[in-house]
Design an enzyme around this catalytic site. Structure first.
Site, PDB file in Angstrom:
ATOM      1  N   HIS A 446     -10.872 -16.499 111.058  1.00 19.78           N
ATOM      2  CA  HIS A 446     -10.089 -17.795 110.761  1.00 19.78           C
ATOM      3  C   HIS A 446     -11.024 -18.679 110.179  1.00 19.78           C
ATOM      4  CE1 HIS A 446      -7.433 -21.056 112.619  1.00 19.78           C
ATOM      5  NE2 HIS A 446      -8.449 -21.851 112.178  1.00 19.78           N
ATOM      6  N   GLU A 447     -12.134 -19.064 110.689  1.00 21.81           N
ATOM      7  CA  GLU A 447     -12.854 -20.162 110.241  1.00 21.81           C
ATOM      8  C   GLU A 447     -13.543 -19.687 108.800  1.00 21.81           C
ATOM      9  OE1 GLU A 447     -13.121 -22.995 111.548  1.00 21.81           O
ATOM     10  OE2 GLU A 447     -12.326 -22.726 113.618  1.00 21.81           O
ATOM     11  N   HIS A 451     -10.129 -20.364 106.415  1.00 20.59           N
ATOM     12  CA  HIS A 451     -10.092 -21.736 105.968  1.00 20.59           C
ATOM     13  C   HIS A 451     -10.983 -21.542 104.499  1.00 20.59           C
ATOM     14  CE1 HIS A 451      -8.286 -23.884 108.739  1.00 20.59           C
ATOM     15  NE2 HIS A 451      -8.942 -23.724 109.909  1.00 20.59           N
ATOM     16  N   GLU A 502      -3.707 -24.185 109.199  1.00 16.88           N
ATOM     17  CA  GLU A 502      -4.210 -23.616 110.563  1.00 16.88           C
ATOM     18  C   GLU A 502      -3.290 -22.336 110.629  1.00 16.88           C
ATOM     19  OE1 GLU A 502      -6.682 -24.192 112.020  1.00 16.88           O
ATOM     20  OE2 GLU A 502      -7.095 -26.207 111.298  1.00 16.88           O
TER      21      GLU A 502
HETATM   22 ZN    ZN Z   1      -8.686 -23.969 111.896  1.00 17.45          ZN
END
Ligand code: ZN
Length: 719
Positions: A446-447, A451, A502
């Protein structure tokens, strides 16, 4: 700025007898520190804990006395002995347990208002029973002054007038950021004065007095060790005095420990950073704290991370003044290493995302992100993620750091002993076994790749950053929209922007988690890989249900970006059909309405995977092409919480809220110096464990009494 948090509960004004506790695990990370790093960590932790006592004085007039009372009782003798004496004078088991829970709440929230939600909590035992415990205690035998503290504090401790139920200014609540004779008119004139003088109020409080001639005097008091008057002048017919010296005895303890910490810093930036903090706390200077924060940002990739000072302004009813907060944390080396490998492998993983090379960034940029394990955090609300500093001028020009407090997150959402809601027993067992591993995989993907991935098509002074021949894969036509000069993601996606992003990062994580090679990077093999894939997906869908709490039916709005994102993903999984993912209403073991989430793991690759890939492609294409119209239609559509359609989410939200687990109180460890080595002690996740951690942390009740009396005396009669 705090992120990734959930809301407060508790409108009943007591903590439940079955209050859960979780231990903040840090042993593994701590043991990897060198002696010098451990010493640095220890003294920063000590500085944070002494500073934490300031929060008591910032919360309510009675908080310091309540702390003194319960701390004297708990330090006076072992809990088992206090319990025996209490039971002997007629206190019941349940009442004594309620005392332990109340004391834990005071420690865990640094005062008698919840760190989450700012509502007051009172003891869940009668005043009479509480008094029996006080009078039976060894502490009362040893110290006659304790009875005076009890007499003084029992009224405000139990009182629940409308004004006292929550924090607020004037008639609306209790605040210690303004003297009790202030209301919003006072805060307005003070604001005008601060603006006129160009003073940032982060570390201040306001005390108003009426002079003999009837003149109003406002004292703007800066937190500082040194006591002095910085300026005095007339403004809008009032006398304004800017002074320093608030919380001086406590800040002196903070500085004593910071001076020791500085001796063990790893580099000049850390040393300079701490020197600036010391200066800030000594003379009450915000500028010095800003200079310290500048060093902090520049200090990239340290082994030990820390931040300390007057940081978050949520609790000042006017949003100007900040609560004290201090933390020290160790960078998780194992995960940092894995994250580095993920970044190194980005070239191989990014092409697996459901878009062509044209939609990917020309060069992969690693987002600024650190995964930390907290050793000590003194705050009324220990956050699981932070984005700091909060000084806008620094954020804009020099940047900020984005950190996840990994062990806090794990403890808050971690493996509790009780059954996980909304899952079958078999799923619950697998979930408990693989949750942490799956969580690490999802967070990493995710990070870094979430992103970090995807390109925005933009017009710049030099022209467009994409070719006119580029085809939109959804319409199969050339691009019709992009970011025009002066536009960016935030200006186009506005209110849905953070949740949408997100959601995109979470979807990237789900998509890539199905690829065994990405799970292998995290050190897993064989059967574990398949379990981790399944639990990653199940956890995400589960998050979609649990997060319903963060939807407000009253305003028809989502209050939390991550919760909304997971709810949207759950809708996509349900929509995939073919019996892949189901949520049904059932009757729980307790006979009350319940929900059951099931997922057919044999269809992860054939049904779930393709549905998320298709959805993720849309998320990315709309984002790349600034197509807010299509994005809104899709995202708002999936975000609806109504009773229409196949799933009555609005009704089901009540089931989710009714079955909500109480927020655990975190039990943190202590470090101490022994034969020139730092030792870490951790405690049981229970009220006894938490109390023991505090009696070890502040073993001298004489010191606490002396510090508190000194601060109370200098506070004067303003509350
Ligand atoms: Zn995030």
């Amino acid at each position: 700025m705090v992120h990734q948090n959930d809301s407060g509960d508790g409108s009943a004004f007591v903590l439940p007898n079955e209050q859960p506790f979780e231990r903040l695990e840090v042993e593994q990370a701590f043991n990897e520190l060198s002696t010098q790093e451990a010493l640095y960590t220890h003294y920063l932790g000590q500085a944070s804990w002494y500073g934490g006592l300031i929060i008591l004085f910032q919360t309510s007039p009675e908080s310091p006395d309540i702390f003194r009372l319960i701390h004297a009782l708990n330090c006076g003798e072992p809990i088992a002995s206090l319990k025996d004496k209490s039971l002997a004078v007629g206190v019941t088991d349940t009442e004594f347990n309620a005392y332990l829970v109340y004391a834990s709440g005071i420690y865990g929230n640094w005062g008698n208002y919840l760190g989450f939600g700012d509502s007051k909590f009172v003891p869940n035992l009668s005043e009479n029973a509480f008094e029996k415990i006080v009078l039976a205690s060894q502490a009362a035998m040893n110290n006659t002054g304790l009875k005076d503290v009890w007499t003084r504090v029992k009224g405000p401790m139990y009182s629940l007038s409308d004004k006292e139920k929550q924090l607020g200014l004037g008639d609306e609540g209790i605040t210690k950021y303004f003297s009790s004779n202030c209301n919003s008119q006072d805060s307005d004139i003070v604001n005008r004065f601060l603006k006129y003088k160009n003073i940032e109020g982060w570390n201040t409080r306001v005390m108003k007095t009426i002079g003999e001639t009837g003149t109003t005097q406002y004292e703007i008091r800066n937190a500082a060790v040194d006591k002095c008057v910085l300026s005095e002048e007339t403004f809008e017919n009032c006398n304004f005095k800017v002074t320093t010296g608030d919380y001086e005895a406590l800040l002196e303890k903070v500085n004593e420990n910071l001076i020791e910490a500085a001796k063990h810093a790893s580099n000049d930036l850390e040393k300079k950073m701490i020197d600036e903090y010391i200066k800030s706390f000594k003379i009450g200077s915000v500028d010095a704290h800003k200079d310290g924060s500048r060093c902090w940002i520049k200090n990239k990739g340290p082994t030990v991370e820390t931040y300390i000072g007057f940081i978050e302004n949520y609790r000042d009813p006017t949003g100007v003044r900040s609560e004290f907060e201090g933390f020290v944390a160790v960078v998780n080396k194992k995960l940092s290493q894995i994250f580095q490998t993920l970044v190194d492998n980005a070239e191989e993983l990014l092409p697996k995302l459901p878009w062509t090379k044209d939609f990917e960034k020309d060069k992969f940029l690693r987002p600024d992100y650190t995964y930390l394990e907290v050793v000590a955090c003194a705050s009324s609300m220990v956050p699981s993620g932070i984005n700091i500093p909060n000084y806008d001028d620094i954020r804009q020009e020099e940047g900020f750091k984005n950190v996840t407090l990994g062990n806090v997150l794990k403890a808050k959402h971690g493996v509790s002993k009780s059954r996980t809601n909304f899952m079958s027993e078999a799923d619950d067992q697998l979930f408990k076994e693989y949750k942490v591993a799956a969580y690490e995989v999802v967070v990493g993907l995710h990070e870094l790749l979430g992103h970090g991935s995807g390109k925005l098509f933009m017009e710049t002074e030099e022209g467009k950053n994409f070719s006119d021949e580029l085809i939109n894969p959804l319409t199969e036509k050339p691009l019709e929209s992009w970011y025009k000069l002066g536009e960016n993601y935030n200006t186009i996606f506005t209110t849905i922007g953070s949740s949408y992003e997100e959601c995109r990062a979470e979807s990237v994580a789900l998509h890539l988690s199905l690829d065994s090679s990405s799970v292998q990077i995290f050190g897993h093999s064989g059967e574990d890989i398949e379990h981790i894939k399944y639990i990653s997906w199940l956890h995400m869908a589960h998050g979609g249900i649990v997060g319903l709490e963060m939807f407000s039916p009253a305003s028809d709005q989502w209050k939390q970006a991550h919760s909304r994102a997971r709810f949207v993903i759950l809708q996509v999984l349900l929509e995939a059909g073919d019996g892949f993912c189901k949520v049904e209403q059932v009757t729980g073991d307790d006979g009350k309405p319940d929900l059951l989430l099931t997922m057919d793991r044999s269809k992860l690759d054939t049904v779930g995977g393709p549905a998320i890939a298709k959805f993720l492609e849309k998320l990315q294409v709309y984002k790349s092409t600034a197509d807010i119209k299509s994005a809104l239609a899709m995202y708002d559509g999936y975000s609806q919480v109504t009773d229409k359609g196949s799933h009555p989410w609005l009704t089901w939200r009540d089931i989710v809220v009714n079955r909500k687990k109480h927020r655990p109180i975190l039990v943190q460890g202590n470090t101490r110096l022994e034969n020139e080595k730092i030792k870490l002690t951790q405690y049981d996740p229970s009220s006894e464990g938490l109390i023991k951690s505090y009696t070890d942390r502040f073993p001298s009740i004489a010191e606490i009494t002396e510090l508190f009396e000194s601060v109370t005396k200098s506070e004067g009669n303003h509350w």
